[in-house]
Design an enzyme around this catalytic site. Structure first.
Site, mmCIF file in Angstrom:
data_model
loop_
_atom_site.group_PDB
_atom_site.id
_atom_site.type_symbol
_atom_site.label_atom_id
_atom_site.label_comp_id
_atom_site.label_asym_id
_atom_site.label_seq_id
_atom_site.Cartn_x
_atom_site.Cartn_y
_atom_site.Cartn_z
ATOM 1 N N GLU A 42 -3.227 -12.403 -12.765
ATOM 2 C CA GLU A 42 -2.609 -13.964 -12.079
ATOM 3 C C GLU A 42 -2.751 -14.897 -13.136
ATOM 4 O O GLU A 42 -3.623 -15.222 -13.657
ATOM 5 C CB GLU A 42 -3.268 -14.407 -10.921
ATOM 6 C CG GLU A 42 -2.511 -15.402 -10.230
ATOM 7 C CD GLU A 42 -3.223 -15.996 -9.181
ATOM 8 O OE1 GLU A 42 -2.545 -16.696 -8.206
ATOM 9 O OE2 GLU A 42 -4.392 -15.971 -8.917
ATOM 10 N N GLY A 57 -13.201 -18.359 -12.376
ATOM 11 C CA GLY A 57 -14.439 -18.050 -11.500
ATOM 12 C C GLY A 57 -14.267 -16.830 -11.139
ATOM 13 O O GLY A 57 -15.478 -16.046 -11.047
ATOM 14 N N ALA A 58 -13.277 -16.405 -10.644
ATOM 15 C CA ALA A 58 -13.066 -15.124 -9.622
ATOM 16 C C ALA A 58 -11.495 -15.230 -9.216
ATOM 17 O O ALA A 58 -10.853 -15.921 -9.821
ATOM 18 C CB ALA A 58 -13.745 -15.205 -8.368
ATOM 19 N N MET A 59 -11.265 -13.801 -9.165
ATOM 20 C CA MET A 59 -9.781 -13.376 -8.939
ATOM 21 C C MET A 59 -9.834 -12.534 -7.681
ATOM 22 O O MET A 59 -10.300 -11.596 -7.703
ATOM 23 C CB MET A 59 -9.222 -12.873 -10.304
ATOM 24 C CG MET A 59 -8.044 -12.334 -9.945
ATOM 25 S SD MET A 59 -6.624 -13.948 -9.603
ATOM 26 C CE MET A 59 -5.266 -12.912 -8.528
ATOM 27 N N GLU A 60 -8.645 -12.889 -6.732
ATOM 28 C CA GLU A 60 -8.747 -12.129 -5.449
ATOM 29 C C GLU A 60 -8.040 -10.616 -5.452
ATOM 30 O O GLU A 60 -7.412 -10.567 -4.293
ATOM 31 C CB GLU A 60 -8.141 -13.156 -4.335
ATOM 32 C CG GLU A 60 -6.626 -13.411 -4.741
ATOM 33 C CD GLU A 60 -6.122 -14.582 -5.683
ATOM 34 O OE1 GLU A 60 -7.208 -15.011 -6.276
ATOM 35 O OE2 GLU A 60 -5.160 -14.914 -5.418
ATOM 36 N N HIS A 95 -14.038 -17.994 -0.747
ATOM 37 C CA HIS A 95 -12.485 -18.326 -1.267
ATOM 38 C C HIS A 95 -11.671 -17.146 -1.612
ATOM 39 O O HIS A 95 -10.576 -17.019 -1.119
ATOM 40 C CB HIS A 95 -12.691 -19.279 -2.460
ATOM 41 C CG HIS A 95 -11.671 -19.563 -3.274
ATOM 42 N ND1 HIS A 95 -11.147 -21.009 -3.317
ATOM 43 C CD2 HIS A 95 -10.660 -19.004 -3.981
ATOM 44 C CE1 HIS A 95 -9.909 -20.985 -3.820
ATOM 45 N NE2 HIS A 95 -9.645 -19.696 -4.620
ATOM 46 N N GLU A 96 -12.392 -16.058 -2.096
ATOM 47 C CA GLU A 96 -11.610 -15.117 -2.608
ATOM 48 C C GLU A 96 -11.325 -14.233 -1.369
ATOM 49 O O GLU A 96 -10.147 -13.522 -1.388
ATOM 50 C CB GLU A 96 -12.382 -14.285 -3.782
ATOM 51 C CG GLU A 96 -12.734 -14.902 -5.048
ATOM 52 C CD GLU A 96 -11.424 -16.015 -5.603
ATOM 53 O OE1 GLU A 96 -10.277 -15.430 -5.419
ATOM 54 O OE2 GLU A 96 -11.695 -16.645 -6.281
ATOM 55 N N HIS A 120 -8.346 -15.478 0.344
ATOM 56 C CA HIS A 120 -7.092 -15.021 -0.313
ATOM 57 C C HIS A 120 -6.527 -13.521 0.170
ATOM 58 O O HIS A 120 -5.414 -13.316 0.190
ATOM 59 C CB HIS A 120 -7.393 -15.039 -1.933
ATOM 60 C CG HIS A 120 -7.237 -16.525 -2.661
ATOM 61 N ND1 HIS A 120 -6.066 -17.059 -2.021
ATOM 62 C CD2 HIS A 120 -7.901 -16.756 -3.466
ATOM 63 C CE1 HIS A 120 -6.214 -18.080 -3.170
ATOM 64 N NE2 HIS A 120 -7.242 -17.985 -4.032
ATOM 65 N N GLU A 172 -4.056 -21.301 -3.063
ATOM 66 C CA GLU A 172 -5.206 -21.964 -3.335
ATOM 67 C C GLU A 172 -5.699 -23.103 -2.440
ATOM 68 O O GLU A 172 -6.776 -23.133 -2.298
ATOM 69 C CB GLU A 172 -5.041 -22.464 -4.896
ATOM 70 C CG GLU A 172 -4.737 -21.467 -5.907
ATOM 71 C CD GLU A 172 -5.681 -20.342 -5.853
ATOM 72 O OE1 GLU A 172 -6.716 -20.614 -5.410
ATOM 73 O OE2 GLU A 172 -5.594 -19.109 -6.524
HETATM 74 N N1 BES Z 1 -6.595 -17.086 -7.974
HETATM 75 C C1 BES Z 1 -7.475 -17.690 -8.437
HETATM 76 C C2 BES Z 1 -7.777 -17.331 -10.103
HETATM 77 C C3 BES Z 1 -7.035 -17.823 -10.774
HETATM 78 C C4 BES Z 1 -7.356 -19.181 -11.463
HETATM 79 C C5 BES Z 1 -5.957 -17.136 -11.193
HETATM 80 C C6 BES Z 1 -6.478 -19.632 -12.168
HETATM 81 C C7 BES Z 1 -5.006 -17.788 -12.383
HETATM 82 C C8 BES Z 1 -5.340 -19.155 -12.860
HETATM 83 C C9 BES Z 1 -8.923 -17.452 -7.817
HETATM 84 O O1 BES Z 1 -8.584 -17.437 -6.359
HETATM 85 C C10 BES Z 1 -9.613 -18.865 -7.875
HETATM 86 O O2 BES Z 1 -9.132 -19.844 -7.286
HETATM 87 N N2 BES Z 1 -10.790 -19.113 -8.582
HETATM 88 C C11 BES Z 1 -11.439 -20.254 -8.961
HETATM 89 C C12 BES Z 1 -12.974 -20.285 -8.386
HETATM 90 C C13 BES Z 1 -12.755 -20.392 -6.954
HETATM 91 C C14 BES Z 1 -13.940 -20.354 -6.219
HETATM 92 C C15 BES Z 1 -12.173 -21.937 -6.705
HETATM 93 C C16 BES Z 1 -11.592 -20.359 -10.530
HETATM 94 O O3 BES Z 1 -11.217 -19.017 -11.126
HETATM 95 O O4 BES Z 1 -11.686 -21.217 -10.934
HETATM 96 ZN ZN ZN Z 2 -8.128 -19.209 -5.493
#
Ligand code: BES
Ligand code: ZN
Length: 934
Positions: A173, A307-310, A343-344, A347, A366
């Site tokens: 993503e 931080g993480a990816m769903e 959070h994940e 999603h 988001e």
């Molecule tokens: N979908 C995002 C990951 C993402 C972030 C993809 C930026 C592409 C660009 C994931 O769900 C997300 O929001 N991750 C957060 C952590 C979350 C707890 C808010 C992140 O990676 O900061």
């Molecule tokens: Zn997210």
């Protein structure tokens, strides 16, 4: 810039052309010499739709490369000779086309053309592909495993015996699936995926679905064939080859949940497993839609940028976002892990099941996921008291939205850089806060049933903002109406909501003012007899009504604000929907104080004209518990925001927090203290010794009792632990002697134990920071950092190392960050920000960023969260015009990149805000402190 309401048309897709290039029946010449790339748009043509991908991958973890094949079943809607799709950095070695019966369309391999600037590939079929028919496109390809954090990339970890091991994992993503395999890499091209992966016996392979069959190949390799996925977008595909261990459990509804980590970190996976099971069960109930896959894996990847990816069924995490070590993780580490998992998992419904049509509306993913963190964790882990953090989420949104450089929640985004930059505070935090306001307005039940309706209506498909508003108001589409669905015409819907909200309801008009318009409103209230006069305007921290530009900055802004207020004459909450620039409500003659925006559920600030602020200041002094802790926090926030904008004198705001000695709630206490700390950091950095000294003395004197009450332990509730952590950190930072002494004692114990003692996690960072000021302490910490297997522990140590006053040591850290061995590249952006926060490291960090700018962009990609963190982290503390000029000159020198970014504007607005703050408030702060010290 444009400031008209709805000046950005964001939901339509201006470049989505639907006309194919002219088809031809002629045979092409050999090779690709005379063919030119048939497509000039950034977005793919809409007339070829992928239905099903058969993807085979064979990574080689020794050679660090992989090969693959993909067979894509396509539905062709118009006659054409071309298939255009995405690919980036892939060697495509063979392309063939087959018809529905798997017969080759041509006996030759097909010409393949590339357009690298658009990351697209076109395959030419000499036989025309007919509209209405299905075909198979077959491609063979190969590439290196990536060195960064995108596509199919390599990660490594070290075992305790010192061995380095490789793994291969994905992050797609928003636009990196095309780096791993050729695909139609846009969120609305949903398809089924059948993935197969070849691996050695020493490894396991994971993908979105469970393995259906494993075949042993002639050469001893194993081939895992995964079950066919549900229909989904390309950015959610994921696969991993590694040698991790896992723990598993099953939810009440039969979903197998597993948490994977490097073998020696296996012990730290238990908390995540429990939380994931609990949260998944919660969401199935709340959304009333079963999680559709048989399994959900959560994997801690040692090198991970976000931080993480769903990814559907295979969520990937940074180790610090998933692994919880009861011995070294603090109270806030636990909150963080729980929130990221929540959070994940949210999603899996918001984003995966229903996806925004295009990236301009990424907030539908988001913003919702961020808001669901609060709803779900509040329900499953009430002791974590996550509602305490919601105010910070909204304050962060306001921080960005009250600068001129902000943007509407829905904003146009076309290029990969623009798309990447959409993942920001506006999409996440403003999105969540606007949803919070909406939920309060509609009531919990109406909100919940509305989003359930939205999720059901658009399952396995894509949605726009409008679809959400219609679902929440339960208005019908024509089909639904004729198929006898239970929903309302628009007029009925408005009536129905009246029942709950007590107001006329035009949800679309109302929500458009929050999602298509930039900024946050300020409502000024004035008492006049029994009336409360109301006036709304855009709140801007860098502009003042006396500025010549003011009228044009305000031109065209109008919100539909669901106002709420409380007064001293009753316990009930009063409501009023404000849809005009000025308005009034009758509160009654006998009313004393009025507090507008109850519990800060609304996304707007409030200014009290006349004696309004004085009444509230008095109220807090006399009887602060007449207001909820949320309302108290909100007042503190509003008052200081208004001083920054030059709308309220700083003494008033300082008077307002004069009651804080009797404040026993962590949230308002930290809010007030946070402002004093921020002022301290500005004056300390500007080298204004008298104010710095007096502020320090004042803080330590005023908060003496509450500081002394803190214990150096991990005891107590989450919010007591949070208070302790932050208070002691500040006290030591300010050089408080009792604090320093205690920290030094603990640090000596730790050194004496050969760094094996586990310090109380809540104060460990403070203890290490004090210890890091001595050469031997710093060296021992770096040694421990190098060998520790716990990333949360390492993070605390790194922060301490970066607080050293010795610039040589700071330079050494930045070098280590660039090398990427001892300090992983994934941590470089936070390291730079940590060094910049340190007054001794500030200019060092800024010069470093300028010097290594292109290296940093190569590592992290323009527009990424890391690059933005680096820019904001190194410039946010500047507060002089000279520094502003320096930053501007640097951005001009990288104009080609800077002009693609919004964050450069944000950075400059921030500095401007600091400059103005000093101009407006330094004098007042100085004389106020003089008075207090007397
Ligand atoms: N979908 C995002 C990951 C993402 C972030 C993809 C930026 C592409 C660009 C994931 O769900 C997300 O929001 N991750 C957060 C952590 C979350 C707890 C808010 C992140 O990676 O900061
Ligand atoms: Zn997210």
């Amino acid at each position: 810039p444009e400031f008209k309401l709805f000046s950005f048309l964001t939901s339509a897709s201006p470049t989505q052309a639907s006309e194919p290039p002219n088809p031809t029946e002629e045979q092409p010449p050999l090779g690709t010499g005379s063919l030119s790339f048939p497509w000039s748009h950034l977005r793919l043509p809409g007339y070829i739709v992928p239905l099903h991908y058969h993807l085979l991958l064979h990574p080689n973890l020794t050679m660090l490369s992989y090969s693959g094949t993909v067979r894509i079943e396509l539905q062709v809607q118009n006659n054409t000779n071309w298939v255009v799709l995405h690919s980036k950095g892939l060697r495509i070695t063979t392309a063939t086309m087959l018809d529905q019966n798997l017969a080759h369309l041509s006996d030759k391999v097909l010409p393949v053309l590339h357009n690298p600037t658009h990351e697209q590939t076109a395959i030419f079929s000499p036989r025309v592909l007919s509209g209405g028919q299905k075909y198979f496109l077959f491609l063979e390809f190969g590439a290196e495993l990536g060195e960064g954090f995108y596509g199919f990339y390599r990660s490594t970890y070290r075992t305790s015996s010192g061995e380095t091991r490789n793994l291969a994992s994905t992050h797609f993503e928003p636009t990196s699936a095309r780096m791993a395999f050729p695909c139609f890499d846009e969120p609305s091209f949903k398809a089924n995926y059948s993935v197969s992966i070849r691996r050695s016996r020493a490894h396991i392979a994971l993908s979105n679905m469970p393995v259906e069959q494993t075949v042993v190949l002639d050469d001893g390799l194993m081939e895992d064939r995964f079950a066919v996925s549900v229909r989904m977008s390309s950015y959610l595909v994921a696969f991993i080859v590694c040698d991790f261990r896992s723990v598993s459990a099953t939810t009440a509804s039969g979903v197998k949940v597993s948490v994977y980590a490097a073998p020696e970190k296996w012990q730290h996976t238990h908390y995540a497993l429990k939380a994931a099971v609990k949260l998944l069960e919660f969401y199935e109930k709340y959304f009333n839609i079963k999680y559709p896959l048989p399994k959900q894996d959560l994997v801690a990847i040692p090198d991970f940028q976000a931080g993480a990816m769903e990814n559907w069924g295979l969520i990937t995490f940074r180790e610090t976002s998933l692994l919880y070590d009861p011995a070294t993780s603090s109270g806030s580490d636990r909150v963080w892990v729980t929130m990221v998992i929540a959070h994940e998992l949210a999603h899996q419904w918001f984003g995966n099941l229903v996806t925004m049509q295009w990236w301009n509306d990424i907030w539908l993913n988001e913003g919702f996921a961020r808001y669901m963190e609060y709803i779900s964790v509040n329900a499953t882990y009430p002791k974590l008291r996550v509602e305490d953090y919601l105010v910070d989420t909204c304050f962060a949104a306001i921080g960005r939205d009250s600068l001129n450089s902000s943007r509407p929640i829905s904003s146009a985004a076309e290029s990969p850089t623009q798309i990447e930059e959409m993942f920001d505070t506006v999409s996440y935090n403003k999105g969540a806060c606007v949803l919070h306001m909406l939920r309060h307005y509609l009531t919990d039940q109406v909100f919940q049933s509305g989003i359930v309706r939205y999720l059901r209506r658009y399952s396995y498909s894509n949605a726009h903002n409008q679809d959400l508003w219609d679902s929440l108001a339960n208005t019908c589409s024509e089909e639904e109406f004729s198929s006898g669905e239970h929903c309302y015409s628009s007029r009925q819907a408005a009536k129905n909501a009246n029942l709950y909200a007590g107001e006329h309801l035009d949800l679309t008009s109302m929500m458009n003012t929050w999602t298509l318009q930039t900024g946050v409103p300020l409502v000024t209230v004035t008492r006049q007899g029994s009336h409360l006069l109301l006036k709304q305007e855009r709140f801007l921290r860098t502009a003042h009504p006396s500025d010549p530009a003011w009228p044009s900055l305000q031109q065209g802004f109008l919100w539909h604000i669901p106002l709420t207020y409380r007064t001293d004459t009753s316990t009930s909450i009063h409501r009023h929907l404000m849809t005009t620039l000025t308005d009034s409500v009758d509160v009654g003659e006998e009313v004393g104080w009025v507090k507008v925006n109850v519990d800060m559920a609304g996304y707007y600030l409030v200014h009290y004209d006349g004696s309004g602020w004085d009444d509230l200041i008095q109220l807090l002094k006399d009887n602060h518990t007449a207001l909820t802790f949320m309302d108290r926090t909100h007042l503190i926030h509003n008052a200081f925001q208004l001083t920054t904008a030059g709308r309220l004198s700083l003494d008033k705001a300082l008077d307002l927090i004069g009651y804080l000695r009797s404040e026993s709630h962590t949230v308002p206490l930290l809010e007030g203290l946070g402002y004093l700390e921020a002022f301290y950091r500005i004056v300390e950095r500007r080298d204004i010794p008298d104010v710095t000294q007096n502020l320090r003395t004042y803080i330590l004197w005023y908060f003496r009792d509450v500081i002394d009450r803190q214990t150096w332990s991990d005891k107590g509730s989450v919010s007591e632990r949070r208070l302790r952590s932050e208070l002691l950190s500040l006290a030591c930072h300010l050089g408080d002697l009792p604090c320093l002494k205690q920290a030094q004692r603990s640090f000596t114990h730790w050194l004496d134990s050969n760094s094996t003692l586990n310090l109380p996690a809540d104060v460990a960072e403070t203890v290490y920071s004090v210890g890091a000021q001595e050469d031997t302490g710093w060296a021992s910490l770096l040694q421990t950092y190098t060998h520790s297997l716990s990333e949360t522990h390492k993070h605390k140590i790194l922060s301490a190392l970066a607080s050293s006053r010795d610039t040589n040591k700071l330079t050494r850290l930045l070098e280590l960050g660039l090398e990427g061995e001892v300090i992983r590249t994934q941590d470089l952006d936070s390291l730079i920000a940590m060094v910049a926060r340190n007054p001794r490291g500030h200019h060092l960090a800024w010069s470093y960023v300028q010097k290594y700018w292109s290296t940093l962009v190569d590592k992290f990609q323009l527009g990424s969260f890391s690059i933005r963190n680096i820019i904001i982290g190194t410039t946010a503390q500047f507060s002089s015009t000279e520094e502003l000029t320096e930053v501007r000159v640097f951005f001009e020198s990288i104009h080609e990149q800077a002009s693609q970014l919004r964050v450069t504007e944000v950075a400059m607005d921030n500095i401007q805000k600091n400059i103005l703050w000093l101009q407006r408030n330094l004098g007042t702060l100085r004389s106020w402190l003089d008075q207090q010290i007397d």
